[in-house]
Design a protein around this motif. Structure first.
Motif, PDB file in Angstrom:
ATOM      1  N   CYS A   4       4.315   0.279 -30.212  1.00 23.55           N
ATOM      2  CA  CYS A   4       5.422   1.159 -29.843  1.00 23.55           C
ATOM      3  C   CYS A   4       6.745   0.383 -29.925  1.00 23.55           C
ATOM      4  O   CYS A   4       6.962  -0.572 -29.175  1.00 23.55           O
ATOM      5  N   PHE A   6       9.616   1.249 -28.984  1.00 21.40           N
ATOM      6  CA  PHE A   6      10.398   1.366 -27.751  1.00 21.40           C
ATOM      7  C   PHE A   6       9.927   0.350 -26.712  1.00 21.40           C
ATOM      8  O   PHE A   6      10.737  -0.286 -26.045  1.00 21.40           O
ATOM      9  N   CYS A   7       8.614   0.186 -26.585  1.00 28.48           N
ATOM     10  CA  CYS A   7       8.102  -0.824 -25.656  1.00 28.48           C
ATOM     11  C   CYS A   7       8.588  -2.213 -26.073  1.00 28.48           C
ATOM     12  O   CYS A   7       8.929  -3.038 -25.226  1.00 28.48           O
ATOM     13  N   HIS A  47       5.674   4.030 -20.345  1.00 26.91           N
ATOM     14  CA  HIS A  47       5.201   4.524 -21.630  1.00 26.91           C
ATOM     15  C   HIS A  47       4.558   5.900 -21.489  1.00 26.91           C
ATOM     16  O   HIS A  47       3.369   6.022 -21.198  1.00 26.91           O
ATOM     17  N   HIS A  94       6.995   7.505 -27.180  1.00 24.80           N
ATOM     18  CA  HIS A  94       7.731   6.990 -26.033  1.00 24.80           C
ATOM     19  C   HIS A  94       8.935   7.885 -25.727  1.00 24.80           C
ATOM     20  O   HIS A  94       9.729   8.178 -26.617  1.00 24.80           O
TER      21      HIS A  94
HETATM   22 ZN    ZN Z   1       6.312   2.626 -25.675  1.00 24.73          ZN
END
Ligand code: ZN
Length: 139
Positions: A4, A6-7, A47, A94
């Motif tokens: 991910c 975004f993570c 998440h 996300h």
């Molecule tokens: Zn994420």
């Protein structure tokens, strides 16, 4: 979540142009702005796929961040109107909110004008609106 993006923005594995960071929320300049120059992405660390999957406290944190970034964008781009957008289709992994300056003449404005002229709006009857509203209200 390993893949991910975004993570990875939260962990620093992906480099960002951060414009906001508070508690579990970050705002970064979008590297691929679709609506306007200056478009930012605001996301909560947890998440979950959609913003409405967050609990109320997390959601409040997220939108405090959205507000702060919107005010910054409005100041920088000299516009009293800053819009938000969230669909979660292009990045379904996300939660995130797109925040961007609105000029009334950008791509999103053209989309809205086209939408307002579309058959879906003109052909929707009051009875259909009543039926849809009742379904949503009682869901
Ligand atoms: Zn994420």
């Amino acid at each position: 979540m390993e893949d991910c993006v975004f993570c990875k923005m939260f962990t620093g594995e992906v480099q960002t142009r951060k414009v906001y960071e508070e508690r579990d929320v970050i705002g970064v300049l979008d590297v691929a702005p679709r609506f306007a120059q200056g478009q930012c992405v605001v996301a909560h660390r947890r998440h979950v796929p959609q913003f409405y999957d967050l609990d109320d406290e997390e959601l409040a944190q997220l939108f405090v961040g959205v507000k702060a970034v919107a005010r910054k964008i409005g100041e920088v781009f000299h516009t009293p109107i800053v819009s938000i957008f969230s669909r979660g289709i292009s990045v379904p992994t996300h939660n995130h909110i797109l925040v961007f300056p609105a000029t009334g003449e950008g791509p999103i404005d053209r989309v809205l004008v086209a939408f307002l002229a579309a058959e879906i709006v003109r052909q929707t009857t009051p009875a259909q609106l009543d039926e849809i509203a009742e379904k949503i209200r009682t869901a």
